[in-house]
Design an enzyme around this catalytic site. Structure first.
Site, mmCIF file in Angstrom:
data_model
loop_
_atom_site.group_PDB
_atom_site.id
_atom_site.type_symbol
_atom_site.label_atom_id
_atom_site.label_comp_id
_atom_site.label_asym_id
_atom_site.label_seq_id
_atom_site.Cartn_x
_atom_site.Cartn_y
_atom_site.Cartn_z
ATOM 1 N N GLY A 185 -5.494 -1.804 3.457
ATOM 2 C CA GLY A 185 -5.398 -2.287 2.080
ATOM 3 C C GLY A 185 -4.024 -2.815 1.740
ATOM 4 N N ASP A 186 -2.989 -2.184 2.275
ATOM 5 C CA ASP A 186 -1.624 -2.669 2.046
ATOM 6 C C ASP A 186 -1.413 -4.006 2.739
ATOM 7 O OD1 ASP A 186 -1.134 -0.254 0.697
ATOM 8 O OD2 ASP A 186 -0.559 0.733 2.565
#
Length: 305
Positions: free
Chosen positions: A246-247
């Protein structure tokens, strides 16, 4: 500081761990630096070997760390992963009263934020303590007052705070964000919605300019007031580690945004880096440099030797 097991299974049976760094904000900073952007990161680190290691690694990745404060009294927080084949790892946090959890509003260098194009915030830091929450809100206010865009990944971690408190604080931050990266589960927790379009429309109505709803291997749904698209993801047959994907997604999207790319292209970058992150064990080890990203997306030829 992250300790990653060298074998799968319950952590009580694991004998050896590999040391590396972890942190949603530092992950995004490193991913953007690898893509060639100028990035700064600030936090609090303990005056210990873990803190010195984290600072050295992040600086070594090309991220500016001059505003990272060394805390003489508090220790650097640590966490352990517990991994099982083909499933998301469990994470055990040991960061209560850590140096980072003692980040406070007076630690912020106002001029430092004013120089940025984008301030990236996640929902993890405000979960650590009241002072961290106040610091995040102050940083956002400084950014908004000075024309700096605010990017927000809700990144809900219910091991760190209860659902009611998380919902209240994260919705407050969301209403101050320009760009937001919710997942389906976060849409359900914060908005009681699961359909990507509904989630995007609601965040747009709250004041966000761009919403990119993460759909995992299926890609994302990206929307603004002018357009909306489903953008397919990249298939990874046997993902190694999903933490950090997600990052990487956020960093890919922000990279395209900084380059004034079209919404669709920003989302393509996001999907690609999110997928590449899952191919390598570790939170940030799989993030590519720009040429590797282009090769993965099929835009550049791969030369093996």
């Amino acid at each position: 500081m992250l300790f990653n097991p060298d074998s799968n299974g319950p952590i009580r049976y694991v004998q050896n761990f590999n040391k590396s760094i972890a942190g949603a904000e530092s992950n995004v900073a490193i991913a953007l630096a690898r893509l060639g952007h100028e990035v700064g990161w600030f936090s609090r680190l303990g005056n210990d070997e873990f803190g010195r290691y984290i600072k050295a690694v992040i600086r070594g990745e090309g991220v500016e760390v001059s505003r990272a404060i060394t805390d003489e009294e508090k220790s650097t927080g640590i966490l352990f992963k517990e991994r099982f084949i083909h499933s998301n790892p469990n994470v055990y946090y040991y960061r209560k009263d850590s140096a980072a959890s003692n980040l406070k509003p007076e630690d912020i260098d106002i001029e430092y934020i004013k120089k940025a194009k984008i301030l990236h915030i996640t929902g993890i830091t405000p979960a650590l303590s009241k002072s961290c929450r106040d610091t995040v809100l102050k940083a956002i206010d400084i950014a908004r007052e000075n024309g700096v865009k605010v990017s927000f990944d809700p990144n809900i971690r219910l091991k760190l705070w209860d659902i009611d408190e998380a919902t209240s604080v994260l919705l407050e931050i969301a209403q101050k964000a320009d760009i937001i990266f919710p997942g389906i589960d976060e849409g359900e927790i914060l908005l009681k919605m699961r359909h990507p379009k509904d989630i995007a429309d609601k965040f747009l109505s709250l004041g966000c300019s761009i919403v990119a709803v993460k759909l995992g291997k299926d890609g994302c749904y990206a929307a603004s007031s002018k357009e909306a698209h489903y953008i397919p993801g990249y298939l990874v047959e046997r993902p190694e580690d999903t933490v950090g994907a997600g990052d990487g997604f956020a960093a890919g999207f922000l990279s395209g945004y900084i380059k004034n790319c079209e919404l669709f292209q920003c989302a393509e970058y996001a999907n690609a880096i999110g997928a590449m992150a899952t191919m390598v064990k570790g939170d940030m080890e799989g993030y590519p440099i720009y040429d590797q990203l282009m090769q993965f997306m099929g835009k550049n030829k791969v030369i093996d030797r």
